[in-house]
Design a protein around this motif. Sequence first.
Motif, PDB file in Angstrom:
ATOM      1  N   ALA A   1      43.197 -10.866 -28.297  1.00  0.00           N
ATOM      2  CA  ALA A   1      43.316  -9.391 -28.397  1.00  0.00           C
ATOM      3  C   ALA A   1      42.623  -8.647 -27.428  1.00  0.00           C
ATOM      4  O   ALA A   1      42.758  -7.648 -26.526  1.00  0.00           O
ATOM      5  CB  ALA A   1      43.288  -8.698 -29.587  1.00  0.00           C
ATOM      6  N   LEU A   2      41.153  -9.026 -27.243  1.00  0.00           N
ATOM      7  CA  LEU A   2      40.110  -8.207 -26.344  1.00  0.00           C
ATOM      8  C   LEU A   2      40.685  -8.797 -24.975  1.00  0.00           C
ATOM      9  O   LEU A   2      40.456  -7.909 -23.958  1.00  0.00           O
ATOM     10  CB  LEU A   2      38.928  -8.824 -26.666  1.00  0.00           C
ATOM     11  CG  LEU A   2      37.992  -8.398 -27.982  1.00  0.00           C
ATOM     12  CD1 LEU A   2      36.894  -9.230 -28.348  1.00  0.00           C
ATOM     13  CD2 LEU A   2      38.128  -6.740 -28.046  1.00  0.00           C
TER      14      LEU A   2
ATOM     15  N   GLY B   1      49.254 -11.031 -15.883  1.00  0.00           N
ATOM     16  CA  GLY B   1      50.322 -11.265 -16.813  1.00  0.00           C
ATOM     17  C   GLY B   1      50.173 -11.196 -18.067  1.00  0.00           C
ATOM     18  O   GLY B   1      50.600 -11.960 -19.044  1.00  0.00           O
ATOM     19  N   ALA B   2      49.367 -10.006 -18.534  1.00  0.00           N
ATOM     20  CA  ALA B   2      49.272  -9.619 -19.829  1.00  0.00           C
ATOM     21  C   ALA B   2      50.398  -9.590 -20.981  1.00  0.00           C
ATOM     22  O   ALA B   2      50.222 -10.108 -21.972  1.00  0.00           O
ATOM     23  CB  ALA B   2      48.460  -8.516 -20.114  1.00  0.00           C
ATOM     24  N   SER B   3      51.351  -8.977 -20.424  1.00  0.00           N
ATOM     25  CA  SER B   3      52.633  -9.027 -21.091  1.00  0.00           C
ATOM     26  C   SER B   3      53.356 -10.237 -21.697  1.00  0.00           C
ATOM     27  O   SER B   3      53.538 -10.395 -22.932  1.00  0.00           O
ATOM     28  CB  SER B   3      53.791  -8.091 -20.587  1.00  0.00           C
ATOM     29  OG  SER B   3      53.137  -6.484 -20.213  1.00  0.00           O
ATOM     30  N   PHE B   4      53.243 -11.054 -20.614  1.00  0.00           N
ATOM     31  CA  PHE B   4      53.985 -12.295 -20.779  1.00  0.00           C
ATOM     32  C   PHE B   4      53.132 -12.977 -21.814  1.00  0.00           C
ATOM     33  O   PHE B   4      53.504 -13.842 -22.747  1.00  0.00           O
ATOM     34  CB  PHE B   4      53.924 -13.179 -19.518  1.00  0.00           C
ATOM     35  CG  PHE B   4      54.733 -14.435 -19.630  1.00  0.00           C
ATOM     36  CD1 PHE B   4      55.866 -14.875 -19.908  1.00  0.00           C
ATOM     37  CD2 PHE B   4      53.596 -15.692 -19.683  1.00  0.00           C
ATOM     38  CE1 PHE B   4      56.321 -16.197 -20.211  1.00  0.00           C
ATOM     39  CE2 PHE B   4      54.113 -16.975 -19.697  1.00  0.00           C
ATOM     40  CZ  PHE B   4      55.541 -17.241 -19.838  1.00  0.00           C
ATOM     41  N   PHE B   5      51.756 -13.125 -21.536  1.00  0.00           N
ATOM     42  CA  PHE B   5      50.801 -13.777 -22.395  1.00  0.00           C
ATOM     43  C   PHE B   5      50.797 -13.375 -23.960  1.00  0.00           C
ATOM     44  O   PHE B   5      50.928 -13.969 -24.788  1.00  0.00           O
ATOM     45  CB  PHE B   5      49.399 -13.566 -21.857  1.00  0.00           C
ATOM     46  CG  PHE B   5      48.469 -14.130 -22.761  1.00  0.00           C
ATOM     47  CD1 PHE B   5      48.109 -15.526 -22.713  1.00  0.00           C
ATOM     48  CD2 PHE B   5      47.437 -13.392 -23.686  1.00  0.00           C
ATOM     49  CE1 PHE B   5      47.073 -16.203 -23.364  1.00  0.00           C
ATOM     50  CE2 PHE B   5      46.637 -14.094 -24.355  1.00  0.00           C
ATOM     51  CZ  PHE B   5      46.403 -15.437 -24.249  1.00  0.00           C
ATOM     52  N   ARG B   6      50.965 -12.115 -24.098  1.00  0.00           N
ATOM     53  CA  ARG B   6      51.082 -11.375 -25.492  1.00  0.00           C
ATOM     54  C   ARG B   6      52.290 -11.938 -25.992  1.00  0.00           C
ATOM     55  O   ARG B   6      52.125 -12.280 -27.335  1.00  0.00           O
ATOM     56  CB  ARG B   6      51.071  -9.827 -25.112  1.00  0.00           C
ATOM     57  CG  ARG B   6      51.399  -9.115 -26.561  1.00  0.00           C
ATOM     58  CD  ARG B   6      50.900  -7.764 -26.505  1.00  0.00           C
ATOM     59  NE  ARG B   6      52.095  -6.890 -25.835  1.00  0.00           N
ATOM     60  CZ  ARG B   6      51.999  -6.367 -24.700  1.00  0.00           C
ATOM     61  NH1 ARG B   6      50.636  -6.404 -23.962  1.00  0.00           N
ATOM     62  NH2 ARG B   6      52.818  -5.703 -24.105  1.00  0.00           N
TER      63      ARG B   6
END
Length: 305
Positions: A104-105, A114-119
């Motif tokens: 989350a951090l 690629g934060a969206s894909f990782f999430r």
Amino acid sequence: MVATPQASTPSAWKAASRGSRSWTGWRFVGPFMAVFALVFLAPIGYSIHLSLFRTQLIGGTVFVGLDNYLKALGDPQLWAAFGRVALFLVVQVPIMLFLSLLMALAIDSGRLYGASFFRISVFLPYAVPAVVATLMWGFMYGTQFGLIADVNEVLGLSLPDPLSPGLVLTSIGNIVTWEFVGYNMLIFYSALRVVNPSLYEAAEMDGASQLRIVWAIKLPALRGALMIATIFSIIGSFQLFNEPSILKSLAPNAITTSFTPNLYAYSLSFAGQQFNYSATVAIVMGLITMIVAYVVQLRGARKGL
């Protein structure tokens, strides 16, 4: 002169309006309360009723009072099962919540490519049904037919059996962690998104490092979310059932019918036909879960969580 009925006074209209408003609230709440009583309160009441009786071959069903509870307090199988889930709770839950917090951090930092894909990738295992997830991991754990067997054959190794008596609880912990890291990550990430960005800007202007921002701003903002995730994880640990129940056919020597309290209650009811004692075990574990969750919440509140 003929007297006419006195018109209603404003005070009478106000009283009638207040009464109408009070019933309006109950009309909205009523359907939920009815369903709540039917699917929650009624089963609990019936379980308590069952726990006060015992069915015998001679004499039929007789009232025994608290005898079933005294039997449960001295049942070694129940307390051995409780010890397993307690160990599972102490080890698995902190690891899972720590991984969820780190993810989350990382996503909230804005520096993850690629934060969206990782999430969505981390959250996706939570969408997989527990039965499917356990069967999938059970196949990979197999030393005769699964991934472990293939690795041993290709590399000429002799890896430990993940479904052996000494490792099966760790293997179950791995499955549960894989399933729920994304769920808890989403709780933490949602809590971080409501933090006022001006706090970060002010901290950066004062020369605070990213680690200092995390420690002084983000972690305090996560106290409520961390408490919720911890309580949910405590309840889930004491209710552990799906994973050991499904893996039992793959590891019959490691997972017995009393491996966890829920599995023990299920076996008593559906295999042993001991419905009264099964209800007692369920109530005892429910009370223990409630007490532990309350103590954790109380201590967290005192420490500012």
